[in-house]
Write a protein that holds these residues in place. Structure first.
Motif, PDB file in Angstrom:
ATOM      1  N   ASP A 155       0.834  -1.199   0.000  1.00 55.66           N
ATOM      2  CA  ASP A 155       0.000   0.000   0.000  1.00 55.66           C
ATOM      3  C   ASP A 155       0.874   1.256   0.000  1.00 55.66           C
ATOM      4  O   ASP A 155       1.894   1.311   0.699  1.00 55.66           O
ATOM      5  N   PRO A 156       0.469   2.256  -0.769  1.00 50.67           N
ATOM      6  CA  PRO A 156       1.245   3.511  -0.767  1.00 50.67           C
ATOM      7  C   PRO A 156       1.105   4.232   0.572  1.00 50.67           C
ATOM      8  O   PRO A 156       0.215   3.916   1.372  1.00 50.67           O
ATOM      9  N   GLN A 196      -0.853   9.051  -9.664  1.00 50.46           N
ATOM     10  CA  GLN A 196      -0.275   7.716  -9.469  1.00 50.46           C
ATOM     11  C   GLN A 196      -1.340   6.637  -9.359  1.00 50.46           C
ATOM     12  O   GLN A 196      -1.179   5.545  -9.927  1.00 50.46           O
ATOM     13  N   LEU A 197      -2.412   6.920  -8.662  1.00 53.35           N
ATOM     14  CA  LEU A 197      -3.401   5.877  -8.387  1.00 53.35           C
ATOM     15  C   LEU A 197      -4.637   5.942  -9.292  1.00 53.35           C
ATOM     16  O   LEU A 197      -5.407   4.985  -9.366  1.00 53.35           O
ATOM     17  N   PHE A 198      -4.828   7.067  -9.975  1.00 52.46           N
ATOM     18  CA  PHE A 198      -5.967   7.186 -10.892  1.00 52.46           C
ATOM     19  C   PHE A 198      -5.488   7.719 -12.241  1.00 52.46           C
ATOM     20  O   PHE A 198      -5.976   8.752 -12.718  1.00 52.46           O
ATOM     21  N   PRO A 233     -10.630  11.047 -10.164  1.00 55.93           N
ATOM     22  CA  PRO A 233     -10.699  10.466  -8.808  1.00 55.93           C
ATOM     23  C   PRO A 233     -11.888  10.956  -7.981  1.00 55.93           C
ATOM     24  O   PRO A 233     -12.167  10.388  -6.921  1.00 55.93           O
ATOM     25  N   ILE A 234     -12.582  11.999  -8.453  1.00 62.29           N
ATOM     26  CA  ILE A 234     -13.692  12.564  -7.683  1.00 62.29           C
ATOM     27  C   ILE A 234     -14.779  11.507  -7.489  1.00 62.29           C
ATOM     28  O   ILE A 234     -15.145  10.792  -8.429  1.00 62.29           O
ATOM     29  N   ASN A 235     -15.251  11.412  -6.265  1.00 64.08           N
ATOM     30  CA  ASN A 235     -16.292  10.479  -5.814  1.00 64.08           C
ATOM     31  C   ASN A 235     -15.796   9.037  -5.681  1.00 64.08           C
ATOM     32  O   ASN A 235     -16.601   8.147  -5.367  1.00 64.08           O
TER      33      ASN A 235
END
Length: 816
Positions: free
Chosen positions: A531-532, A578-580, A585-587
């Motif tokens: 996990d980051p 990095q993750l999206f 990434p909203i919601n």
């Protein structure tokens, strides 16, 4: 009493050369003063014994997690208990946790940094009281009465050494405690604190999360070696025991984190950060001393050549080589002795300045005082310089009385003398180049850091510590208090925006290492260890606008994001990228997965992402890639940092802010008001001091070197008067002679720069094998140092060159 006669003769001789004597004395004073002051600081920080009883048996135990980039992860209570049960090479362990209390009862309410210790701490550390008593086994455990010991520095500066402070009751956060003693002056390690209290003063230390949580690490550990045991034996046993604990509890020690344990002598731990910088300073002052001695040697050698006839006459009259050398030694002793006295006088204020500088790296430098070592070092350096200088001049040969030296009053410069003069000048330039290149590297680092854009406003943003004080208040009352503070300050004329946050940029850096582990919705997890990690921040609505941090997407927090409402977060752009990648990434949802979260009262439930903020690095002046998760201040209460965006002078608002806060809570702490610009400047102070200190050394070295080059050329010109006259008489151009002399200066400087480059590289490689983090200057500082020296050489060469070009032909031809 031949030596007295020699000293009298030397005094009369030097009185006839006042200019030379003053130059030599001042040059030596600079070299001796710099070395004496630095040595005094080195002795006080690195060599002076600690006040702790049997300090050689004291060790500091450190647990680290390199995989998490955590140099010191400290220890949890279960880890300490197991180490105590299994270790044999250590007779006892002492625990120290650094914590911040709101203290009421000694003047104005204030936040104090305190140490929370167990009952064996002071016994393990071998410390004594100067007033009252220290904490002991009777003060241990949850049933003991709350007690506190004031540190000596706080007792003298905070309460003006008031002896009636014993027995007074103070409030530390939730608890009241009695002051039972004052600690002797000692090194405040691991942290400089105002007081040291027993465990019962801190409810957190009595909580189940602290007592049973293996991952809840906040305790520093000290040990005392058992009789017959040494540090290596303790280190070996610690690693074996620690390895067993890691195997027994794999869930608390992720393999990726690579948990390790080590033990070092307490003295070495205390001085570790200061050792490198002080040794580099010592080397710099040594180079200044070499430069000073080389310059003085030039002057002495030049004078000895001018006195060749006098020495030859004395030799012809029967003076032995030993007698002549003794005369020269007497002169050197007078010059160097006077230089040493002046150097020690210069060193006294330098020690105070150097002590303040060294205090940035070691708490041992806080109380440096002058001692006999300063005088001894000055005398020792003077004696070394005197002996060296006495043997620089070449004595006349046995048949000098029958040669040219007696028959002519002219100045003769032999090839050997000229080579020695140039060698000393080249030595000065080489040492100056090393110092200038090093100072250039530090200056470039400082300028680079100052030019970095932090990504938010700093000039009119006032940061004030208004820490959360929970005594007598429910969490909802605390939230209401901050809401009302924000509302009232917003209405003050001159205030543009007001917000709260959990950390002041840069000033509150390093609280949680590399952050906490988390996961996001839709991301495949192969292992929880993968996990980051992200920084945890808590901010109020309007925080981003107040600091001028742009939102790259979504929305800011609103008044609706309160406790009990849907939990939401704002993430930094680095997390979004990095993750999206390529997604919105909203919601989406984010969950904290770090085991530490349960110890600080943060739930691991999913939180909806409502915004994306621009990356800001609030921990490093040199910003890097930042993973940060922001929470609404009312959902996750933070450390109580007030940010006020002012329209004009922010500091004019401090009295008004203090009055408003105290009207709402009379015992509320309001302190450390500073603009973010000033906070940044304070963080940059060590880099600025580095540049100033090493720049000062380099400046002194450069000035001495210019004098050295000019002196060599002036002496060379005076010995070549006839040559220049002949050259002018046969038709040589004035500019040819002018450029020739300047070329000699540039030639010497170029050789010195090359020698300095090779010597500096070799010195850095040698130092790197003993000292960590030794860096070589980049290309720009090296080129800059060379350019400065070459320009200085031209300037220093101009006066002798002009003198050579203006030689009177008739007088030159008659000179000899």
């Amino acid at each position: 009493m031949a030596i007295l006669q020699d000293l009298k003769f030397a005094l009369r001789s030097l009185a006839r050369a006042k200019g030379l004597s003053a130059t030599v004395i001042l040059t030596l004073a600079l070299g001796i003063g710099a070395n004496a002051s630095i040595f005094s600081v080195v002795r006080g920080v690195l060599l002076r014994p600690l006040v702790n009883r049997d300090e050689s048996r004291l060790v500091y135990i450190r647990q680290s997690a390199p995989g998490n980039r955590t140099e010191n992860s400290t220890f949890s209570v279960p880890e300490v208990i197991e180490l105590k049960e299994r270790l044999k090479t250590l007779t006892a362990l002492g625990q120290f946790s650094t914590i911040t209390f709101t203290m009421v009862g000694l003047g104005e309410p204030r936040q104090v940094r305190a140490g929370v210790v167990d009952g064996s701490y002071f016994e393990v550390m071998g410390l004594r009281p100067v007033l009252g008593r220290l904490l002991n086994a009777g003060d241990d455990g949850p049933g003991a009465a709350a007690a506190a010991v004031l540190t000596h520095r706080f007792w003298t500066t905070g309460v003006h050494a008031d002896p009636t402070v014993l027995g007074k009751t103070i409030r530390l956060g939730l608890r009241s405690a009695v002051i039972v003693g004052v600690l002797e002056p000692s090194v405040p390690y691991p942290a400089e604190t105002e007081l040291i209290a027993n465990v019962v003063t801190s409810p957190h230390h009595l909580s189940a999360t602290m007592v049973t949580g293996r991952e809840h690490r906040m305790t520093e550990l000290f040990g005392r070696l058992a009789p017959g045991a040494d540090v290596e034996a303790a280190r070996t046993e610690l690693r074996a025991v620690h390895g067993g604990i890691v195997k027994e509890h794999p869930e608390a020690y992720p393999a990726k984190a690579d948990y390790r344990i080590d033990a070092v002598r307490l003295r070495d731990q205390i001085t570790s950060r200061a050792r490198t910088v002080l040794l580099v300073l010592l080397a710099a002052s040594g180079l200044v001393f070499i430069i000073a001695c080389s310059n003085v040697a030039n002057l002495i050698l030049a004078r000895s050549v001018r006195r060749e006839s006098e020495l030859a006459v004395r030799a012809a009259l029967g003076a032995s080589a030993a007698t002549l050398r003794r005369t020269l030694l007497a002169e050197s002793l007078l010059l160097c002795g006077t230089g040493a006295v002046l150097g020690v006088a210069i060193a006294q204020p330098m020690v105070a300045v150097m002590g303040q500088y060294a205090a940035r790296f070691s708490v041992r430098a806080l109380d440096l005082t002058l001692d006999a070592s300063l005088l001894l070092v000055g005398v020792a350096l003077a004696m070394v310089a005197a002996v060296l200088l006495a043997f620089v001049p070449r004595l006349p040969s046995a048949d000098a009385a029958h040669g040219f030296a007696l028959s002519s009053g002219g100045l003769r410069i032999t090839g050997a003398t000229n080579r020695r003069l140039r060698l000393f000048a080249v030595t000065q330039i080489a040492a100056s180049f090393v110092l200038l290149a090093g100072a250039g590297m530090l200056l470039r680092t400082l300028l680079t850091l100052q030019a970095k854009d932090p990504g938010f406003q700093t000039s009119r943003i006032l940061a004030v510590n208004v820490p959360v004080t929970s005594y007598g208040r429910t969490p909802e009352q605390v939230r209401g208090f901050y809401r009302e503070v924000q509302r009232r300050i917003t209405a003050v004329p001159g205030v543009e925006r007001v917000a709260f946050g959990s950390t002041v940029p840069w000033r509150d850096a390093g609280g949680f290492g590399d952050g906490f582990q988390f996961s996001v919705e839709g991301r495949t997890r192969t292992n929880a260890e993968d996990d980051p990690r992200a920084r945890f921040r808590s901010v109020s609505p309007g925080f981003f606008a107040a600091l001028g941090i742009p939102l790259a997407g979504g929305r800011d927090f609103t008044e609706a994001d309160r406790n009990g409402a849907e939990r939401v977060v704002i993430i930094s752009q680095s997390i979004a990228r990095q993750l999206f990648p390529g997604q919105d990434p909203i919601n989406r949802h984010l969950m904290w997965t770090d085991g530490v979260m349960k110890f600080i009262g943060v739930t691991t439930e999913a939180r909806r992402i409502v915004g994306v903020a621009a990356d800001i690095d609030d921990e490093r002046i040199d910003p890097g890639r930042v993973m940060t998760v922001y929470h609404p201040f009312e959902q996750e209460l933070g450390g109580g940092r007030l940010f006020v965006h002012a329209r004009s002078d922010p500091y004019s608002l401090v009295p008004v802010i203090t009055r408003i806060v105290r009207e709402l809570a009379a015992d509320q702490v309001v302190e450390r008001a500073a603009t973010l610009e000033d906070v940044r400047a304070e963080v940059l102070a060590p880099d600025r001091l580095n540049a100033i200190v090493f720049g000062g050394f380099a400046g002194v070295a450069l000035a001495i070197s210019i004098v050295g080059v000019a002196g060599v050329l002036a002496f060379s010109v005076s010995g070549r008067t006839r040559e220049f006259g002949i050259r002018l008489a046969v038709g040589s151009q004035t500019r040819t002679i002018l450029t020739g002399v300047v070329g000699e200066g540039l030639s010497m400087t170029t050789i010195g720069v090359v020698a300095g480059a090779f010597g500096g590289f070799a010195l850095a490689r040698l130092a790197g094998s003993y000292i960590q983090n030794v860096q070589l200057p980049g290309l720009l500082p090296v080129i800059g140092a060379a350019a400065v020296l070459l320009v200085a050489a031209v300037i220093g060469s101009l006066l002798p060159a002009v003198r050579a070009a203006r030689v009177d032909v008739v007088q030159a031809l008659r000179a000899e």
